[in-house]
Design a protein around this motif. Structure first.
Motif, short mmCIF file in Angstrom:
data_model
loop_
_atom_site.label_atom_id
_atom_site.label_comp_id
_atom_site.label_asym_id
_atom_site.label_seq_id
_atom_site.Cartn_x
_atom_site.Cartn_y
_atom_site.Cartn_z
N LEU A 122 0.84 -1.20 0.00
CA LEU A 122 0.00 0.00 0.00
C LEU A 122 0.88 1.26 0.00
O LEU A 122 0.64 2.20 -0.74
CB LEU A 122 -0.90 -0.04 1.24
CG LEU A 122 -2.24 0.67 1.18
CD1 LEU A 122 -3.06 0.21 -0.02
CD2 LEU A 122 -3.02 0.40 2.47
N GLY A 123 1.89 1.26 0.85
CA GLY A 123 2.74 2.45 0.98
C GLY A 123 1.97 3.62 1.58
O GLY A 123 0.76 3.53 1.80
N LYS A 124 2.68 4.73 1.81
CA LYS A 124 2.00 5.90 2.38
C LYS A 124 0.94 6.43 1.41
O LYS A 124 -0.17 6.79 1.82
CB LYS A 124 3.02 7.00 2.69
CG LYS A 124 2.32 8.27 3.17
CD LYS A 124 3.25 9.40 3.47
CE LYS A 124 2.55 10.74 3.43
NZ LYS A 124 1.26 10.84 4.06
N ASP A 125 1.28 6.45 0.11
CA ASP A 125 0.31 6.98 -0.87
C ASP A 125 -0.97 6.16 -0.86
O ASP A 125 -2.08 6.71 -0.81
CB ASP A 125 0.95 6.98 -2.28
CG ASP A 125 1.60 5.64 -2.64
OD1 ASP A 125 2.08 4.93 -1.71
OD2 ASP A 125 1.61 5.28 -3.83
N GLY A 126 -0.81 4.83 -0.85
CA GLY A 126 -2.00 3.96 -0.84
C GLY A 126 -2.76 4.08 0.47
O GLY A 126 -3.99 4.03 0.48
N ALA A 127 -2.02 4.23 1.57
CA ALA A 127 -2.69 4.34 2.88
C ALA A 127 -3.52 5.63 2.91
O ALA A 127 -4.68 5.62 3.35
CB ALA A 127 -1.66 4.34 4.00
N ASP A 128 -2.93 6.74 2.42
CA ASP A 128 -3.68 8.01 2.35
C ASP A 128 -4.95 7.84 1.51
O ASP A 128 -6.02 8.32 1.86
CB ASP A 128 -2.82 9.11 1.70
CG ASP A 128 -1.75 9.61 2.66
OD1 ASP A 128 -1.93 9.45 3.88
OD2 ASP A 128 -0.72 10.15 2.18
N ASP A 129 -4.77 7.11 0.43
CA ASP A 129 -5.85 6.97 -0.55
C ASP A 129 -6.95 6.00 -0.08
O ASP A 129 -8.14 6.24 -0.25
CB ASP A 129 -5.19 6.44 -1.83
CG ASP A 129 -6.10 6.52 -3.01
OD1 ASP A 129 -6.88 7.48 -3.05
OD2 ASP A 129 -6.04 5.62 -3.87
N LYS A 130 -6.54 4.88 0.54
CA LYS A 130 -7.49 3.78 0.75
C LYS A 130 -7.98 3.62 2.19
O LYS A 130 -9.05 3.06 2.42
CB LYS A 130 -6.83 2.45 0.34
CG LYS A 130 -6.39 2.38 -1.12
CD LYS A 130 -7.18 1.31 -1.84
CE LYS A 130 -7.11 1.42 -3.34
NZ LYS A 130 -5.79 1.21 -3.92
N LEU A 131 -7.18 4.02 3.18
CA LEU A 131 -7.53 3.65 4.55
C LEU A 131 -8.39 4.69 5.28
O LEU A 131 -8.99 4.38 6.29
CB LEU A 131 -6.26 3.36 5.39
CG LEU A 131 -5.38 2.21 4.89
CD1 LEU A 131 -4.22 1.98 5.86
CD2 LEU A 131 -6.16 0.91 4.72
N ALA A 132 -8.41 5.90 4.80
CA ALA A 132 -9.20 6.97 5.45
C ALA A 132 -8.82 7.17 6.91
O ALA A 132 -9.67 7.50 7.74
CB ALA A 132 -10.71 6.70 5.32
N ILE A 133 -7.54 6.92 7.21
CA ILE A 133 -7.02 7.22 8.54
C ILE A 133 -6.40 8.62 8.45
O ILE A 133 -5.73 8.92 7.45
CB ILE A 133 -5.99 6.16 8.98
CG1 ILE A 133 -6.70 4.80 9.13
CG2 ILE A 133 -5.29 6.55 10.29
CD1 ILE A 133 -5.80 3.63 9.40
N GLN A 134 -6.61 9.44 9.47
CA GLN A 134 -6.23 10.86 9.35
C GLN A 134 -4.81 11.07 8.83
O GLN A 134 -4.58 11.84 7.91
CB GLN A 134 -6.34 11.53 10.72
CG GLN A 134 -7.69 12.13 10.95
CD GLN A 134 -7.70 12.86 12.27
OE1 GLN A 134 -6.75 12.80 13.06
NE2 GLN A 134 -8.78 13.55 12.53
N VAL A 135 -3.85 10.38 9.45
CA VAL A 135 -2.45 10.58 9.06
C VAL A 135 -1.78 9.23 8.87
O VAL A 135 -1.97 8.31 9.68
CB VAL A 135 -1.69 11.37 10.16
CG1 VAL A 135 -0.22 11.53 9.78
CG2 VAL A 135 -2.33 12.74 10.37
N ALA A 136 -1.04 9.10 7.77
CA ALA A 136 -0.27 7.88 7.53
C ALA A 136 1.19 8.25 7.28
O ALA A 136 1.48 9.22 6.57
CB ALA A 136 -0.85 7.13 6.33
N PHE A 137 2.08 7.48 7.90
CA PHE A 137 3.52 7.65 7.66
C PHE A 137 4.12 6.30 7.34
O PHE A 137 3.51 5.26 7.63
CB PHE A 137 4.22 8.18 8.93
CG PHE A 137 4.03 9.64 9.20
CD1 PHE A 137 4.02 10.58 8.17
CD2 PHE A 137 3.88 10.09 10.51
CE1 PHE A 137 3.87 11.94 8.43
CE2 PHE A 137 3.71 11.45 10.79
CZ PHE A 137 3.70 12.36 9.74
#
Ligand code: GLY
Ligand code: MN
Ligand code: MN
Length: 490
Positions: A122-137
């Motif tokens: 997923l990576g940070k980009d995918g996490a931002d895009d798919k997980l809808a969690i406020q902040v991903a690192f």
């Protein structure tokens, strides 16, 4: 010719766009997981943070790992299926490292070579895009994430089992746990003695997760219903295909083929297929008997896992299609016990009442059949195990993301999903008359608790002895199928 080629090239992006997105359409949405984080936050004490780690990768041997299975709490709260991740949910909004947030996830970054072997991350980009969690690192940055755990009244987490391997990857689960221990002031072994020490707390989170996960939402029920339906179709096909001479593994294969055919990704637990005495081993998973014998009972406890949610369904059937007199007496007694418990089921009933109902019927029935001398403990309890000799296990548990799912065991509540699974197991060499030996029976069904009763979810697979015998007369696509002999058997 040239023109056609040009037109084709132009059409390619359109064709690609028109392709439906690969993969199943009924996966849980990020909104579901977001809502679960909100429900968790609402139940957390003031000034607290909850920390969840993804599951470890387990090594099978040498350079081969077991199939990865996400920690169910982690999946429930994130929908993220990858390892080497940590999630923090804060009760109140925080300002950390110039970020305003009440939740944050650290995930694996991309790695072109590893992704060549293991598939995309997923990576940070995918996490931002798919997980809808406020902040991903990305996980290496957890090390420098400037969080002061000492300022929280409560740091809620599950204690560590210390069975995680350190890999060469920076920010792997081992590193994340070590960094958390350092940041939070965790001292090895301390919480095992005193589970709430200073502001660290390894007990309270489990109760909250049980409250949340024990009661299912509509989206979860849709997936559970599907897992159960698939499992019962597997049971039906096997009932029709069964004949003496088949192997336990072959029966397992038919069930699991049906699971896959209907889109279930995995089995929710290792399949149990035990003929005769093997069925008396409660969690028998070797399934190695090469030829099931005429006259034997076969106990089949299998559950399809569909998008993370598992069924747990057991049927016990006579291999040749007809119960013997003794097998039927025991079978019908287990059925009566199960049905009585199901009839009593409704919101508000204590969980313990279900076991008591089944045990009363089983014990009294076994006295009537002469297998127990009396209802006194000394005649029922096996002193070697401390358990009821022929009904040595519990009767009910939650099902969901785990086969023995997180949930509370006080009283039944609407939208809980549970099993009712009484059994009688009479092994060879038991004190009973020989005519009863090698009779294992478990009947296990999945139920949805409702306000006034319960709904039997696994009704597609017959349970009554006469219904089983009737279905076993039918044929299946697996009846008399043939594969070429192996060369060694020519
Ligand atoms: N399949 C395990 C159980 O029935 O609890
Ligand atoms: Mn069960
Ligand atoms: Mn089971």
């Amino acid at each position: 010719m040239k023109k056609t080629f040009g037109v084709l090239l132009l059409a390619i992006p359109l064709l690609i766009q028109a392709q439906p997105e690969a993969g199943p359409k009924d996966l849980l949405k990020s909104d579901f997981h977001k809502e679960k984080r909100a429900e968790l936050r609402a139940k957390m004490p003031d000034n607290s943070v909850a920390v969840f780690f993804s599951n470890a990768i387990r090594n099978r041997a040498n350079d081969v790992d077991f199939l990865y299975h996400q920690d169910p709490n982690f999946f429930y709260l994130t929908g993220h299926k990858e390892p080497h991740s940590v999630l923090m949910v804060f009760k109140e909004t925080q300002n950390i490292n110039d970020n305003t947030l009440n939740e944050i996830i650290f995930v694996r970054g991309h790695d072109v070579l590893r992704e060549l072997y293991d598939g995309p991350r997923l990576g940070k980009d995918g996490a931002d895009d798919k997980l809808a969690i406020q902040v991903a690192f990305e996980n290496p940055s957890f090390k420098d994430f400037n969080i002061d755990f000492s300022k929280f009244d409560k740091v809620l987490f599950y204690d560590f089992k210390n069975d995680v391997r350190n890999t060469e990857e920076e920010g792997d689960l081992f590193d994340l746990i070590e960094q958390f221990k350092q940041k939070s002031g965790y001292k090895q072994g301390e919480l095992a003695i005193e589970p709430q020490k200073n502001n660290l707390d390894v007990v309270s989170l489990d109760r909250i997760m049980r409250q949340l996960r024990g009661v299912k939402t509509k989206e979860e029920l849709d997936l559970i219903r599907k897992a159960v339906d698939i499992s019962t179709i597997g049971q039906r096909e096997v009932m029709k295909a069964m004949k003496p001479g088949m192997s336990e593994a072959e029966i397992q294969g038919i069930h699991e083929f049906v699971f896959k055919k209907y889109g279930a990704e995995y089995e929710g637990y290792p399949s149990i297929v035990g003929a005769g005495n093997h069925g008396c081993i409660l969690h028998y998973i070797d399934n190695y008997k090469p030829a099931i014998e005429d006259g034997e009972l076969i106990l089949m406890d299998l559950g399809a896992e569909y998008h993370g949610y598992t069924a747990d369904v057991t049927r016990t059937i006579p291999v040749n299609g007809t119960f013997t007199k003794e097998q039927k007496l025991i079978y019908d007694l287990v059925y009566e016990a199960q049905q009585a418990a199901a009839d009593s089921c409704k919101a508000g009933l204590p969980f313990t009442a279900l076991y008591e109902t089944t045990a009363k019927i089983v014990n009294e029935g076994l006295v009537e059949l002469g297998l127990y001398k009396s209802l006194k403990d000394e005649d029922i309890i096996n002193p070697e195990t401390g358990r009821n000799r022929y009904y040595p296990h519990g009767c009910c548990h939650h099902i969901g993301l785990d086969v023995h799912d997180k949930g509370l065991y006080g009283t039944l509540e609407e939208n809980m999903t549970i099993t009712i699974e009484p059994g009688i197991y009479i092994p060879k060499d038991s004190p009973a008359d020989k005519k009863w030996w090698d009779i294992p029976v478990r009947i296990e069904d999945d139920y949805l608790i409702t306000k006034d009763g319960c709904e039997l979810l696994s009704d597609k697979a017959p349970r009554r002895s006469d219904e089983i015998e009737k279905l076993m007369k039918e044929t299946s696509i697996f009846t008399d199928y043939e594969l070429p002999p192996l060369k060694s058997e020519d």
